[in-house]
Enzyme design. Structure first.
Site, PDB file in Angstrom:
ATOM      1  N   ASP A 148      19.735 -21.848  -4.980  1.00  0.00           N
ATOM      2  CA  ASP A 148      20.029 -20.414  -4.908  1.00  0.00           C
ATOM      3  C   ASP A 148      20.914 -19.926  -6.054  1.00  0.00           C
ATOM      4  OD1 ASP A 148      22.233 -21.806  -4.034  1.00  0.00           O
ATOM      5  OD2 ASP A 148      22.618 -20.565  -2.276  1.00  0.00           O
ATOM      6  N   GLU A 233      31.141 -33.814  -8.517  1.00  0.00           N
ATOM      7  CA  GLU A 233      30.947 -33.672  -9.951  1.00  0.00           C
ATOM      8  C   GLU A 233      31.743 -34.736 -10.714  1.00  0.00           C
ATOM      9  OE1 GLU A 233      30.434 -29.591  -8.065  1.00  0.00           O
ATOM     10  OE2 GLU A 233      31.815 -31.296  -7.872  1.00  0.00           O
TER      11      GLU A 233
END
Length: 287
Positions: A148, A233
């Protein structure tokens, strides 16, 4: 020798002369064409996108897929958070013009981490390593993409410049207008982030991409359920970058935003039981 035979010989020699002349006149053009074909080689971008069933899933995937159709030499790896592959995602991928790989794995519940997409991204990395081992061309870039987010085509142009790990700003994320690496003299010196700034690499998943070949050199490079959301990350980057000095700032020294961490608002659907008039059944329509 009959006159007719002499005439045929002259015609044949004349045709040969024109063929040779045409070849030499067009030789530079042919060389230019070959040079252009070599110069336009682009490494494959492998976009890894976890996805899960929800009302806006098809809308999000449609918007993203139509952006990706404009990206040259792109391979989309879509991984469903599901025990089986769904027809909705399968049909969407088949109807696109994209080169894709469709995978699925169900998220494992864990008391250690609430991070999403861990199993899905790891499955994609397993597939990628297997694919690269069998491929003659291992050059490429790996980019972890939410279904998205909003992506400018410029971000894909930037990541093709990557040697090892490239980084750039991400808009509308972490409570900020833009979360970004701060660059001085072509080097990342710090990160402009307010959400958990103590992270080893306070950067969003959309803010970096990695040379695909490095995943063969680092077979243990994976995401982990042992770390919390927001640290995934840093978990993957630690295998490829010892410090921020190993990062390559792109997007004009991290001064341009080419990707936004947008989120689709959860749709509000009225319960038919609360309506005065019962609407027509629509369960047979894929939305």
């Amino acid at each position: 020798m009959p006159f007719v035979n002499i005439k045929k010989q002259y015609i044949a020699l004349g045709m040969l002369f024109f063929v040779v002349l045409f070849f030499f006149n067009n030789k530079p053009a042919l060389q230019c064409q070959l040079s252009t074909e070599v110069a336009t080689y682009l490494p494959t971008i492998y976009g890894i996108t976890p996805t899960y069933a929800r009302l806006a899933q098809k809308a999000d995937l449609t918007r993203l897929s139509q952006t990706l159709m404009l990206v040259k030499n792109f391979h989309w790896i879509v991984i469903e958070d599901s025990t089986t592959k769904t027809k909705l995602v399968e049909n969407l991928l088949k109807e696109s013009t994209l080169k894709y790989t469709h995978l699925n794995v169900k998220t494992k519940t864990s008391e250690h981490s609430s991070a999403s997409g861990v199993e899905q991204r790891n499955l994609a990395l397993d597939w990628l390593r297997g694919h690269l081992k069998k491929s003659e061309d291992t050059k490429g870039v790996v980019y972890f993409m939410d279904d998205d987010n909003t992506y400018s085509l410029r971000v894909f142009e930037e990541m093709r410049k990557i040697d090892k790990v490239g980084v750039w700003p991400v808009g509308i994320v972490g409570g900020m207008r833009v979360e970004m690496p701060v660059v001085k003299d072509g080097k990342v010196i710090k990160f402009n982030a307010v959400w958990k700034p103590f992270r080893p690499f306070p950067i969003d998943m959309a803010g970096f991409a990695i040379n695909a070949t490095l995943f063969l050199e680092q077979p243990k490079a994976m995401f982990s359920r042992k770390v919390q959301s927001g640290f995934q990350e840093s978990e993957i980057l630690k295998y490829f970058a010892a410090t921020k000095d190993d990062l390559e700032p792109l997007a004009e020294n991290c001064t341009k935003v080419f990707v936004w961490h947008t989120r689709t608002q959860k749709p509000s659907i009225t319960n038919p039981k609360n309506l005065k008039h019962t609407p027509m059944p629509d369960h047979h329509i894929e939305v």
